[in-house]
Design an enzyme around this catalytic site. Structure first.
Site, PDB file in Angstrom:
ATOM      1  N   TRP A 223      -4.679   1.142  10.801  1.00 15.16           N
ATOM      2  CA  TRP A 223      -4.920   1.171   9.368  1.00 15.16           C
ATOM      3  C   TRP A 223      -4.793  -0.222   8.768  1.00 15.16           C
ATOM      4  O   TRP A 223      -5.475  -0.554   7.799  1.00 15.16           O
ATOM      5  CB  TRP A 223      -3.967   2.141   8.684  1.00 15.16           C
ATOM      6  CG  TRP A 223      -4.188   2.217   7.213  1.00 15.16           C
ATOM      7  CD1 TRP A 223      -3.329   1.864   6.230  1.00 15.16           C
ATOM      8  CD2 TRP A 223      -5.390   2.652   6.541  1.00 15.16           C
ATOM      9  NE1 TRP A 223      -3.901   2.059   4.986  1.00 15.16           N
ATOM     10  CE2 TRP A 223      -5.164   2.541   5.150  1.00 15.16           C
ATOM     11  CE3 TRP A 223      -6.616   3.135   6.979  1.00 15.16           C
ATOM     12  CZ2 TRP A 223      -6.120   2.884   4.206  1.00 15.16           C
ATOM     13  CZ3 TRP A 223      -7.584   3.459   6.039  1.00 15.16           C
ATOM     14  CH2 TRP A 223      -7.332   3.342   4.671  1.00 15.16           C
TER      15      TRP A 223
ATOM     16  N   GLU B 297     -11.120   6.183   5.965  1.00  8.88           N
ATOM     17  CA  GLU B 297     -10.441   6.946   7.022  1.00  8.88           C
ATOM     18  C   GLU B 297     -11.368   7.143   8.211  1.00  8.88           C
ATOM     19  O   GLU B 297     -10.932   7.101   9.368  1.00  8.88           O
ATOM     20  CB  GLU B 297      -9.968   8.299   6.484  1.00  8.88           C
ATOM     21  CG  GLU B 297      -8.863   8.219   5.439  1.00  8.88           C
ATOM     22  CD  GLU B 297      -7.540   7.685   5.960  1.00  8.88           C
ATOM     23  OE1 GLU B 297      -7.374   7.573   7.191  1.00  8.88           O
ATOM     24  OE2 GLU B 297      -6.656   7.382   5.140  1.00  8.88           O
TER      25      GLU B 297
ATOM     26  N   TYR C 122       0.841  -1.202   0.000  1.00  8.03           N
ATOM     27  CA  TYR C 122       0.000   0.000   0.000  1.00  8.03           C
ATOM     28  C   TYR C 122       0.875   1.251   0.000  1.00  8.03           C
ATOM     29  O   TYR C 122       0.624   2.201  -0.754  1.00  8.03           O
ATOM     30  CB  TYR C 122      -0.906  -0.032   1.237  1.00  8.03           C
ATOM     31  CG  TYR C 122      -1.716   1.234   1.454  1.00  8.03           C
ATOM     32  CD1 TYR C 122      -2.757   1.581   0.601  1.00  8.03           C
ATOM     33  CD2 TYR C 122      -1.442   2.073   2.534  1.00  8.03           C
ATOM     34  CE1 TYR C 122      -3.505   2.727   0.806  1.00  8.03           C
ATOM     35  CE2 TYR C 122      -2.179   3.221   2.749  1.00  8.03           C
ATOM     36  CZ  TYR C 122      -3.202   3.549   1.889  1.00  8.03           C
ATOM     37  OH  TYR C 122      -3.933   4.688   2.086  1.00  8.03           O
TER      38      TYR C 122
END
Length: 206
Positions: free
Chosen positions: A58, A50, A28
């Site tokens: 995350w 988010e 990522y």
């Protein structure tokens, strides 16, 4: 490990610790994080993820991303905006995503607000209009800010348009993710690769 906290991988590339160990996070970081996203669906997806990330790691959200995409119809704002009680019940029963009622409700509200924003140029242009004049130039992870004047202003503006779960910290994370600011550390192999910002601002030597 370098003095800045960067880790040099077996490929010889420097990455921050958070992106250097987990293969999913590394992929990522290397290919997506910080690259410009300027389409409505792309910005809506990242705004949603988010918001769901708040209070979680995350990595958790990234692993669930395929399930999120399936559950929310590919983050098509028009389809999500049409969700009703049965869809909320479906989402609350979906173990593949984060089952948080407030965040699910916020996502539906945000889809409706996204459609309403089309009359004013659209979500992507609206969010990008808060791009600052300069970007941070952190040498260590501790120097990376968690919010800014611009993310605070974006948060306030989105809330005035009917968006929810768009606080200043969440909006700064969004701005990082879609390339509005570049918070890659100066020694990172990704610094300046977005094409939006030069690798080294004028105020930074080297």
């Amino acid at each position: 490990m370098a003095a800045t906290g960067m880790i040099i991988g077996q490929d010889g590339l420097a990455r921050p610790a958070w992106a250097a160990i987990d293969p999913l996070l590394q992929a990522y970081y290397d290919a997506e994080w910080g690259m410009p996203v300027r389409d409505e669906r792309g910005v809506f997806e990242r705004l949603t993820l988010e918001a769901f990330q708040s209070g979680l790691s995350w990595a958790t959200i990234l692993r669930k991303r395929p399930a999120f995409r399936a559950a929310f119809d590919g983050f098509d704002p028009e389809r999500v905006a049409a969700y009703g009680d049965s869809d909320v019940a479906r989402l609350m029963a979906d173990a593949g995503i984060v089952r948080n009622r407030r965040k699910i409700d916020a996502t539906i509200a945000n889809a409706r607000a996204t459609i309403a924003l089309r009359a004013a140029g659209g979500l992507a242009d609206f969010v990008w209009s808060f791009r600052p004049a300069t970007t941070p130039a952190p040498r260590t992870q501790a120097e990376v800010p968690t919010q800014s004047l611009e993310s605070t202003a974006l948060s306030k503006a989105l809330k005035s348009k009917g968006f929810a779960h768009v606080g200043p910290t969440t909006m700064f994370a969004l701005m990082e993710a879609i390339g509005i600011v570049d918070t890659h550390l100066l020694d990172s192999h990704r610094r300046g690769t977005s094409g939006v910002w030069p690798p080294y601002p004028d105020s930074v030597s080297g």
